[in-house]
Design a protein around this motif. Structure first.
Motif, PDB file in Angstrom:
ATOM      1  N   GLU A  79       0.892  -1.247   0.154  1.00 15.57           N
ATOM      2  CA  GLU A  79      -0.012  -0.021  -0.091  1.00 15.57           C
ATOM      3  C   GLU A  79       0.694   1.371  -0.128  1.00 15.57           C
ATOM      4  N   LEU A  80       1.895   1.145   0.720  1.00 15.20           N
ATOM      5  CA  LEU A  80       2.904   2.239   1.095  1.00 15.20           C
ATOM      6  C   LEU A  80       3.537   2.499  -0.464  1.00 15.20           C
ATOM      7  N   ALA A  81       3.963   1.457  -1.089  1.00  8.27           N
ATOM      8  CA  ALA A  81       4.805   1.565  -2.522  1.00  8.27           C
ATOM      9  C   ALA A  81       3.948   2.090  -3.524  1.00  8.27           C
ATOM     10  N   ARG A  82       2.589   1.969  -3.428  1.00  7.56           N
ATOM     11  CA  ARG A  82       1.600   2.385  -4.517  1.00  7.56           C
ATOM     12  C   ARG A  82       1.622   3.933  -4.450  1.00  7.56           C
ATOM     13  N   GLY A  83       1.572   4.714  -3.421  1.00 13.11           N
ATOM     14  CA  GLY A  83       1.729   5.975  -3.641  1.00 13.11           C
ATOM     15  C   GLY A  83       2.812   6.740  -3.324  1.00 13.11           C
ATOM     16  N   ALA A  84       3.891   6.278  -3.456  1.00 16.49           N
ATOM     17  CA  ALA A  84       5.223   6.560  -2.842  1.00 16.49           C
ATOM     18  C   ALA A  84       5.863   7.550  -3.746  1.00 16.49           C
ATOM     19  N   HIS A  85       6.795   8.367  -3.067  1.00 20.59           N
ATOM     20  CA  HIS A  85       7.405   9.238  -4.248  1.00 20.59           C
ATOM     21  C   HIS A  85       8.617   8.359  -5.008  1.00 20.59           C
ATOM     22  N   CYS A  86       9.013   7.357  -4.486  1.00 21.52           N
ATOM     23  CA  CYS A  86       9.868   6.520  -5.203  1.00 21.52           C
ATOM     24  C   CYS A  86       9.465   5.055  -4.734  1.00 21.52           C
ATOM     25  N   SER A  87       8.783   4.398  -5.737  1.00 22.61           N
ATOM     26  CA  SER A  87       7.896   3.214  -5.673  1.00 22.61           C
ATOM     27  C   SER A  87       8.519   1.775  -6.033  1.00 22.61           C
ATOM     28  N   SER A  88       9.948   1.875  -6.672  1.00 21.15           N
ATOM     29  CA  SER A  88      10.355   0.646  -7.075  1.00 21.15           C
ATOM     30  C   SER A  88      11.874   0.818  -6.957  1.00 21.15           C
ATOM     31  N   MET A  89      12.699  -0.246  -7.104  1.00 19.56           N
ATOM     32  CA  MET A  89      14.095  -0.212  -6.913  1.00 19.56           C
ATOM     33  C   MET A  89      14.467   0.212  -8.428  1.00 19.56           C
ATOM     34  N   GLU A  90      13.547   0.117  -9.451  1.00 18.29           N
ATOM     35  CA  GLU A  90      13.973   0.309 -10.883  1.00 18.29           C
ATOM     36  C   GLU A  90      14.207   2.115 -10.782  1.00 18.29           C
ATOM     37  N   GLN A  91      13.024   2.680 -10.181  1.00 19.53           N
ATOM     38  CA  GLN A  91      12.836   4.155 -10.197  1.00 19.53           C
ATOM     39  C   GLN A  91      13.922   4.771  -9.372  1.00 19.53           C
ATOM     40  N   TYR A  92      14.272   3.971  -8.103  1.00 18.04           N
ATOM     41  CA  TYR A  92      15.485   4.254  -7.396  1.00 18.04           C
ATOM     42  C   TYR A  92      16.973   4.470  -8.203  1.00 18.04           C
ATOM     43  N   GLU A  93      17.025   3.352  -9.059  1.00 14.55           N
ATOM     44  CA  GLU A  93      18.142   3.249  -9.774  1.00 14.55           C
ATOM     45  C   GLU A  93      18.421   4.427 -10.613  1.00 14.55           C
ATOM     46  N   GLN A  94      17.256   4.711 -11.386  1.00  9.10           N
ATOM     47  CA  GLN A  94      17.223   5.731 -12.574  1.00  9.10           C
ATOM     48  C   GLN A  94      17.362   7.074 -11.706  1.00  9.10           C
ATOM     49  N   LEU A  95      16.696   7.375 -10.818  1.00  8.79           N
ATOM     50  CA  LEU A  95      16.956   8.520  -9.980  1.00  8.79           C
ATOM     51  C   LEU A  95      18.426   8.985  -9.326  1.00  8.79           C
ATOM     52  N   TYR A  96      19.180   7.711  -8.843  1.00  7.53           N
ATOM     53  CA  TYR A  96      20.261   7.541  -8.350  1.00  7.53           C
ATOM     54  C   TYR A  96      21.234   7.947  -9.571  1.00  7.53           C
ATOM     55  N   LYS A  97      21.017   7.203 -10.662  1.00 10.90           N
ATOM     56  CA  LYS A  97      22.118   7.603 -11.539  1.00 10.90           C
ATOM     57  C   LYS A  97      22.068   8.929 -12.064  1.00 10.90           C
ATOM     58  N   GLN A  98      20.758   9.606 -11.993  1.00  8.95           N
ATOM     59  CA  GLN A  98      20.766  10.926 -12.728  1.00  8.95           C
ATOM     60  C   GLN A  98      21.340  11.695 -11.432  1.00  8.95           C
ATOM     61  N   SER A  99      21.509  11.558 -10.120  1.00  3.90           N
ATOM     62  CA  SER A  99      21.968  12.400  -9.248  1.00  3.90           C
ATOM     63  C   SER A  99      23.511  12.213  -9.082  1.00  3.90           C
ATOM     64  N   ILE A 100      23.898  11.072  -9.725  1.00  2.00           N
ATOM     65  CA  ILE A 100      25.386  10.930 -10.012  1.00  2.00           C
ATOM     66  C   ILE A 100      25.881  11.645 -11.238  1.00  2.00           C
ATOM     67  N   ASP A 101      25.076  11.135 -12.537  1.00  2.00           N
ATOM     68  CA  ASP A 101      25.766  11.614 -13.837  1.00  2.00           C
ATOM     69  C   ASP A 101      25.412  13.072 -13.967  1.00  2.00           C
ATOM     70  N   GLU A 102      24.322  13.509 -13.429  1.00  2.00           N
ATOM     71  CA  GLU A 102      23.914  14.983 -13.659  1.00  2.00           C
ATOM     72  C   GLU A 102      23.548  15.730 -12.516  1.00  2.00           C
ATOM     73  N   PRO A 103      24.434  15.954 -11.513  1.00  2.25           N
ATOM     74  CA  PRO A 103      23.813  16.540 -10.072  1.00  2.25           C
ATOM     75  C   PRO A 103      23.228  17.739 -10.547  1.00  2.25           C
ATOM     76  N   GLU A 104      23.914  18.619 -11.415  1.00  4.07           N
ATOM     77  CA  GLU A 104      23.306  19.956 -11.703  1.00  4.07           C
ATOM     78  C   GLU A 104      21.676  19.901 -11.972  1.00  4.07           C
ATOM     79  N   THR A 105      21.592  18.800 -12.835  1.00  2.31           N
ATOM     80  CA  THR A 105      20.074  18.521 -13.385  1.00  2.31           C
ATOM     81  C   THR A 105      19.336  18.358 -12.254  1.00  2.31           C
ATOM     82  N   PHE A 106      19.720  17.261 -11.470  1.00  2.00           N
ATOM     83  CA  PHE A 106      19.058  16.520 -10.497  1.00  2.00           C
ATOM     84  C   PHE A 106      18.832  17.606  -9.193  1.00  2.00           C
ATOM     85  N   TRP A 107      19.783  18.291  -8.893  1.00  2.00           N
ATOM     86  CA  TRP A 107      19.599  19.340  -7.621  1.00  2.00           C
ATOM     87  C   TRP A 107      18.996  20.500  -8.156  1.00  2.00           C
ATOM     88  N   GLY A 108      19.165  20.702  -9.264  1.00  2.00           N
ATOM     89  CA  GLY A 108      18.927  22.069  -9.896  1.00  2.00           C
ATOM     90  C   GLY A 108      17.281  22.117  -9.901  1.00  2.00           C
TER      91      GLY A 108
END
Ligand code: PRX
Length: 681
Positions: A18-47
Motif C-alpha cells: 500500500e505504501l509503495a503504491r503512492g510513494a515518491h519512489c516506488s520501485s528499485m528501478e525508479q530508485y536506480e534511475q533517480l540515483y543514476k541521474q543524481s550521480i551523472d547529472e548532479p546539476e540537473t538533479f539538484w537544480g
C-alpha cells in the motif's frame, strides 16, 4: 546482546504494497534511475529540486564545485554559490504566503501528559519575526554566533529560525551537557549571547539550565571571554506540576530559585526581550554558502569540533532526504523523538520537516515517563504516521514486553525510522513485528553530524530491507570501501566506509579550524571523505555499517571520544594513567569501560571511583559517565609506549582470545587485568 535471530535475519522484507503504491519512489528501478541521474547529472538533479524553494537571486557561477583531494590543494565544497536565499523564509513565509498559515507545524507535547500546545505555521512565523527583531535589538548581526542551551520547547524552534532569519549562526548545545562542556562550546564558537531557559523537567528530574548556564558564563569570563547577554525562557511556571511541588527537585531539600545569581546587566527574560518589538522583519538575504549553524561533535583528540553547515546545500539535502526517506506526504503526522540539541533534531525535527511543510510532534519528555507506554500513547494521541527514534530507545522499550505496546492501537503508523547507531537485527525485528505489526516499513538511516542528512538509507516504498542493514546510498552519495592501504574493495567485502564526492548537505569546515577539517576527514585517504566507520558490502550491494573504527564510542547514539573521557579522569590527582574503551551493552549499544592506574601508594577505593565518575559528569555530561571503572596495575603497551586498546577491549569483554601479542612490551600486565575485571561487563 543478541545479534542473530535464527532464520529471520537473512529474510528480506519487501516494502508494504500500500505504501509503495503512492510513494515518491516506488520501485528499485525508479530508485536506480533517480540515483543514476543524481550521480551523472548532479546539476540537473539538484537544480530541479532547488525550484521548489525561494531564491532571491539565482546562482552566479557554477552550480556545484569541490575539491576532495588534499594532495591537490584546499578541500572545499560549494553548491549554488552566489545564489541568495534565507532558510527561515523557506521554512515559514513560503508556506504562509501560499495559504497554509493555519496548518499545524508542531504539536508540542510536554514532559507531563497534561502539558501540550499547538503551533501553526503562521503563529510560528510571527514569533520568529518578533524574536528576530529582539535579537537585532540586542546587537546580534549577520554572521554572529549565538549559543542555544535550551529544552525541547517551542522557543527553541523560534530561536533557531530567528538566527537563520537574520543571518546569525546558531550553535545549539544539548541541554544534558555540563557547565564545562557548555563553556568550551561558547568559547570555541565566539558566542556573546546565550539563550537558555530557567529549567526543564526530564521525567522526574529537574535540570537547572539557568544555573548551569551561569556557571558556564563564569568559566568563560575567567578564560577572558565575556558573554554579554543571557536570554532566559520562563518555562517552569507555565507547566502543570504533577511532579512533586513547584520547582522542587524530588528528594532534594533546596527549592530551585532561578533568580539566584541573576545578573541584571546581563540576564534578561525572553518575554522582556520581546517588549515593544515590531511584528515585521525582512529576512537577511544570504549567500548560498553563508553559514547556517555549527554543531559540536566529539573529536578523537578529545576537543569537540564545531561542524559547520551552510545554507543552500543543507536546505536542498535535508528537504530531499526527509521527503524520500520517510516518504513524506501532506497528510502525515511525523514524530522524531530526537532532541534538537543533536544533528537529528536539527535536520529532522526542524529543517527537513518544515521545508516540506510537515505537521510534526515535538516532544519534551522521555519514553519512560510517566510510564513506559508514553511513546505509544503519543503516537495514538496525534495519529503519528511516520516515527523516527534510536535503537537504544527501541531496545529499552523492548525490555518492557510486547503487551505495553500492544495495548495501544498504533494503526496510524506507516514508516518506522532508526538512527544513531547500528541497530541489531533482534531490535530491528521487534520494531517491525511488534511496533509496526509487520505492516510498516523500517528505515535504518545511516548518517553523521558531518553529513547533514541521511547518506545510506532504504526508501520505504522501494527498498527491500534486511534487518541490520542501512541498505543503499541516498541520491548523490557515492560510498566506497577501502582497505588499510587505501585500495578500493569492489564487490562484497569489508573496510573503511568513505565517500567519493560531496552531496549538497555535507559539512563545509570545522568552525575556526579548516586544517582540522582536512586532517580529520580527508588526509587518511586522498580523494575521499572518511566517515570513521567500518562497513561491509554484501553480494546485493547492501551496506552494513559495523560501527566506529577510530577512538570513538557510541553510547545510546551519543558519540563520545575516549580521549575526552581520559582527559577528565587524569585530572584527578590520584590517577597516574588511564585508558577508556567501548564495551558492548544490551541497551545502550556501547558503554564506557575505563582502566585506571592509581599513583603509587593510592588505594582503589569506592570513594575514589565516585570522584572519578563525578569528574566525567562535570567535565562532559552525565550521559558520558563511566559504566565500569576497573583498577589497572599496569596497561598493555607496545615497545614504543602506545597503549594497546585492542587488547583492552577484549579484556573488558572477558574475551581471552587476545590475538597477536608480539608487540606487547610486558606480557606480565595481562593476567592482573583479567583478575581485576569488573563483574557484569
Ligand atoms: O558510527 C555511526 C553512528 O553514529 C555516528 C555519527 O554520530 P553523530 O554524528 O552523533 O550523528 C548521529 C545521528 C546521525 C556514525 O559515524 N550511526 C549513526 N546512524 C547509524 C550509525 N551506525 C550504524 N547505523 C546507523 N543507522
Amino acid at each position: 546482546m543478541a545479534t542473530h535471530v535464527e532464520g529471520l535475519v537473512d529474510e528480506v522484507y519487501l516494502p508494504p504494497a500500500e505504501l509503495a503504491r503512492g510513494a515518491h519512489c516506488s520501485s528499485m528501478e525508479q530508485y536506480e534511475q533517480l540515483y543514476k541521474q543524481s550521480i551523472d547529472e548532479p546539476e540537473t538533479f539538484w537544480g530541479e529540486i532547488a525550484k521548489q524553494f525561494y531564491w532571491r537571486q539565482p546562482p552566479t557561477g557554477a552550480f556545484h564545485e569541490f575539491n576532495f583531494d588534499a594532495s591537490k590543494g584546499r578541500i572545499f565544497v560549494e553548491w549554488m554559490k552566489g545564489a541568495q536565499t534565507n532558510m527561515s523564509y523557506n521554512c515559514l513565509d513560503r508556506h504562509v504566503e501560499a495559504g497554509h498559515g493555519d496548518q499545524v507545524a508542531f504539536y508540542w507535547e510536554g514532559n507531563e501528559p497534561a502539558d501540550s500546545a499547538r503551533l501553526t505555521y503562521a503563529e510560528l512565523l510571527q514569533r520568529v519575526k518578533r524574536f528576530s527583531n529582539a535579537l537585532r535589538s540586542l546587537g546580534v548581526r549577520r554572521s554572529d554566533s549565538v549559543a542555544l542551551y535550551m529544552p525541547m520547547v517551542p522557543e527553541l524552534l523560534v530561536a533557531m529560525l530567528a538566527c537563520a532569519r537574520i543571518g546569525a549562526v546558531h550553535s545549539i548545545v544539548f541541554g544534558g551537557y555540563s557547565s564545562d562542556a557548555l563553556a568550551d562550546r561558547i568559547l570555541d564558537g565566539h558566542c556573546r549571547l546565550v539563550i537558555t531557559a530557567d529549567g526543564v523537567w526530564r521525567g522526574n528530574k529537574l535540570i537547572k539550565l539557568k544555573h548551569i548556564t551561569d556557571h558556564a558564563v563564569e568559566l568563560c569570563a575567567a578564560r577572558g571571554h565575556p558573554v554579554e547577554r543571557v536570554v532566559v525562557v520562563r518555562h517552569l511556571p507555565r507547566l502543570h506540576h504533577l511532579v512533586p511541588s513547584v520547582g522542587d527537585q524530588p528528594g532534594g531539600s533546596e527549592p530551585y530559585n532561578v533568580k539566584t545569581g541573576w545578573n541584571s546587566g546581563r540576564d534578561m527574560w525572553w518575554d522582556d526581550a520581546l517588549e515593544g518589538v515590531s511584528d515585521e522583519c525582512e529576512p537577511e538575504w544570504v549567500d548560498a554558502e553563508h553559514p547556517l549553524f555549527m554543531l559540536y561533535t566529539s573529536g578523537s583528540t578529545g576537543k569537540p569540533k564545531g561542524v559547520l553547515h551552510t545554507t543552500a546545500g543543507y536546505m536542498l539535502y535535508v528537504a530531499t532526504t526527509f521527503k524520500y526517506s520517510f516518504d513524506f506526504h501532506p497528510e502525515d503526522v511525523y514524530w522524531c523523538t530526537a532532541d534538537i540539541g543533536w544533528i537529528t533534531g536539527h535536520s529532522y525535527v526542524t529543517y527537513g520537516p518544515m521545508l516540506n511543510r510537515a505537521t510534526s510532534v515535538m516532544f519534551e519528555g522521555t519514553p519512560f515517563y510517566p510510564t513506559g507506554d508514553r511513546m505509544w500513547e503519543v503516537i495514538d494521541k496525534y495519529a503519528v504516521s511516520k516515527f523516527y527514534t534510536a535503537p537504544t530507545a527501541i531496545r529499552a522499550l523492548m525490555r518492557l514486553g510486547d503487551e505495553t505496546v500492544k495495548r495501544h492501537s498504533r494503526q496510524s503508523l506507516k514508516v518506522l525510522g532508526s538512527v544513531g547507531e547500528p541497530i541489531n537485527p533482534e531490535a530491528w525485528l521487534w520494531y517491525h513485528r511488534v511496533v509496526g505489526d509487520a505492516r510498516c516499513a523500517v528505515v535504518d538511516t545511516f548518517w553523521q553530524t558531518e553529513t547533514g542528512g541521511h547518506v545510506i538509507t532504504p526508501l520505504p516504498g522501494a527498498t527491500p530491507t534486511k534487518p541490520g542493514s542501512a541498505c543503499r546510498p541516498f541520491f548523490g552519495v557515492q560510498p566506497a570501501l577501502l582497505d588499510e592501504q587505501g585500495e578500493e574493495i569492489h564487490g562484497p567485502g569489508e573496510g573503511y566506509l568513505v565517500f567519493r564526492r560531496p552531496w549538497p548537505g555535507i559539512m563545509r569546515t570545522v568552525f575556526g579550524n579548516h586544517e582540522r577539517f582536512e586532517t580529520t576527514y580527508f588526509k587518511k585517504f586522498n580523494g575521499f571523505y572518511c566517515t570513521g566507520d567500518g562497513a561491509r558490502r554484501d553480494e546485493d550491494g547492501y551496506i552494513w555499517v559495523t560501527g566506529r573504527i577510530d577512538d570513538m564510542l557510541n553510547v545510546s547514539g551519543h558519540l563520545l571520544s575516549t580521549a575526552q573521557i581520559e582527559s577528565a579522569l587524569i585530572e584527578h590527582p590520584d590517577v597516574s594513567e588511564t585508558a577508556v574503551v567501548a564495551a558492548p551493552h544490551s541497551v545502550k549499544g556501547e558503554c564506557v569501560y575505563c582502566f585506571v592506574t592509581t599513583r603509587h601508594g593510592v588505594a582503589w577505593t569506592e570513594q575514589l571511583q565516585k570522584q572519578l565518575i563525578l569528574k566525567v559528569r562535570e567535565r562532559i555530561a552525565p550521559f558520558a559517565a563511566p559504566d565500569y571503572l576497573q583498577y589497572a596495575p599496569g596497561l598493555p603497551k607496545t615497545r614504543s609506549g602506545k597503549i594497546m586498546r585492542r587488547v583492552l577491549r577484549k579484556i573488558a569483554q572477558g574475551d581471552r582470545d587476545l590475538g597477536d601479542l608480539s608487540t606487547l612490551a610486558d606480557p606480565g600486565v595481562i593476567e592482573p587485568l583479567f583478575e581485576h575485571r569488573c563483574a557484569g561487563a
